[in-house]
Design an enzyme around this catalytic site. Structure first.
Site: not given
Ligand code: GLN
Length: 362
Positions: A78, A102, A3
Site C-alpha cells: 500500500s 506494504s 505516507k
C-alpha cells in the site's frame, strides 16, 4: 515524503479515505518528529491504499498512483505513493508502513530499496492503526545506504508506543561495508519455487543468489513447510484487528459525518459513504472471523498457524543467518488488472507475509 497514514499536526492526514475528510490530527507521529529533529524536510504526504489495505495503491479515494518506470502499471501497495516518489526522483527518501508487505512489495515493483524493520524497532505512535500486532513504519530509498540512514533516524525506544523495544538497537549503517564472506543464506524452497512465480522473478532471485555466492556467502536451500499457511492466516488476523481498529470512525470523533434521524443511522450512513469497497470487505471478514461460534474455527486457527510459522522460521534461523525469498510473485502488473479480483490481489502478498509473523526484518 510521508505516507499519508502518518499523523502530521494541523495538516490533513487522510489515509486515502473519505471517512477522514477534513480531519487534522492534533499531534505528530514520532517518526516525523525524529525526521524533523534530524534536519529532514517533509515534502508532502503520499498516496496509499485506503487505510493501507491493498497491494497496488488502486484502493485510494484519490485514484491510483502509477509506476514511474511504466505508467501503465501499478507501483504496488500500500505504500505505492512513497515508492513511486522515490523511483521518480521526487524525493530521495520516503516513509512507508508495512503490515503484510506494504513497504517491501511496492519497493520491489518500483525498483527501489524498502525495509520493514523488526516489530517494535520503530515507534508506531501517530501511525493510523490497521493491524496493530503487525504494523511497522520503515524507510524507502534509492539505495541501501540511504535506507539504513533513515532507519537509524526513526528507530529507537519511544515511551508513547507500548510495543516499542526498550533495549538499544544494533546499528545497521556501520556494517554496510563488512561484506558477506561466510554469511549463511537459506533460500526458502516453498517461496522461491512456488507455483506461479513469473520467470523475471525467478531470474532475479537466481541472480541475487549467484551474486551472494560470488561475494563469499554460503547459500543453501531450506524448507519451511508451514509458510504456505501464511497468506490464509494473515487474511483472517489482519482483518480481525482492522475491524476493531476501524470501529472508531463513527462520524463523531473524526472527519466525515453523514447526518440521519438517529445516532445509529448517522453511524451507518457515515461508514457506508466514507469507507471504500476493500475496507468494507475487510471489516466484514474480520467481524465474521471474530464472531461467537466462528472465533475458534477462524481467528483461533489462524493464530495457531501463526505460531507454527514462527516456530518453523526459528528452526531455519538456527542454520542460517538470513533467509532469501522473492518479494512478489510477479513484476508490476497493469493498472486495473486485479481490481475486480480481490483474491488475485491478495496473492501479491504470498512471499512477504510469512516473514512478518516473527516480527523480524525480512
Ligand atoms: N497488501 C497487504 C494487504 O492488503 C499488506 C498491506 C500492508 O502491509 N499494509 O493487507
Amino acid at each position: 515524503m510521508l505516507k499519508d497514514n502518518l499523523c502530521t499536526r494541523g495538516v490533513p492526514t487522510t489515509c486515502s479515505s473519505r471517512i477522514l475528510d477534513g480531519w487534522r490530527p492534533p499531534y505528530t507521529a514520532t517518526v516525523v518528529e525524529r525526521v524533523l529533529a534530524a534536519g529532514g524536510v517533509p515534502m508532502g504526504k503520499a498516496n496509499l491504499d485506503e487505510f493501507a489495505m491493498g497491494s497496488s495503491t488502486e484502493n485510494s479515494a484519490f485514484g491510483p498512483t502509477r509506476n514511474p518506470r511504466d505508467p501503465s502499471r501499478v507501483p504496488g501497495g500500500s505504500s505505492g505513493g512513497s515508492a513511486a516518489a522515490v523511483a521518480a526522483g521526487f524525493a530521495p527518501l520516503a516513509l512507508g508502513s508495512d503490515t503484510g508487505g506494504s513497504i517491501r512489495q511496492p519497493a520491489a515493483l518500483c525498483g527501489v530499496v524498502g525495509m520493514k524493520p523488526t516489530y517494535g524497532a520503530v515507534s508506531r505512535y501517530g501511525l493510523v492503526a490497521f493491524a496493530s500486532s503487525l504494523d511497522q513504519i520503515g524507510p524507502l530509498a534509492a539505495n541501501v545506504a540511504d535506507a539504513a540512514l533513515l532507519y537509524e533516524v526513526i528507530a529507537g525506544h519511544d515511551p508513547a508506543d507500548s510495543t516499542s523495544i526498550r533495549q538499544p538497537l544494533p546499528p545497521v549503517a556501520a556494517g554496510l561495508d563488512d561484506g558477506v564472506e561466510g554469511l549463511r543464506v537459506g533460500v526458502v524452497e516453498e517461496l522461491a519455487g512456488a507455483e506461479g512465480m513469473e520467470p523475471e522473478v525467478v531470474a532475479a532471485v537466481d541472480g541475487a543468489t549467484r551474486a551472494l555466492e560470488n561475494a563469499g556467502a554460503v547459500v543453501d536451500r531450506v524448507s519451511v513447510p508451514s509458510v504456505i499457511y501464511g497468506l490464509s492466516a494473515y487474511y483472517l488476523i489482519a482483518p480481525a484487528e482492522a475491524s476493531s481498529n476501524l470501529a472508531r470512525y463513527d462520524g463523531v470523533r473524526y472527519g466525515l459525518r453523514v447526518d440521519a434521524d438517529d445516532v445509529g443511522g448517522m453511524n451507518a450512513r457515515t461508514r457506508a459513504r466514507g469507507f471504500g469497497a476493500e475496507v468494507k470487505r475487510r471489516i466484514m471478514l474480520g467481524t465474521y472471523a471474530l464472531s461467537a461460534g466462528y472465533y475458534d474455527a477462524y481467528y483461533g486457527q489462524a493464530q495457531r498457524a501463526r505460531t507454527l510459522i514462527i516456530r518453523d522460521l526459528a528452526r531455519a534461523y538456527e542454520r542460517f543467518d538470513v533467509l532469501l525469498a522473492p518479494t512478489s510473485p510477479t513484476v508490476a502488473f497493469p493498472i486495473g488488472e486485479r481490481v475486480e479480483d480481490p483474491l488475485a490481489m491478495y496473492l501479491s502478498d504470498v512471499c512477504t507475509i510469512p516473514p512478518t509473523w516473527p516480527g523480524t526484518p525480512p
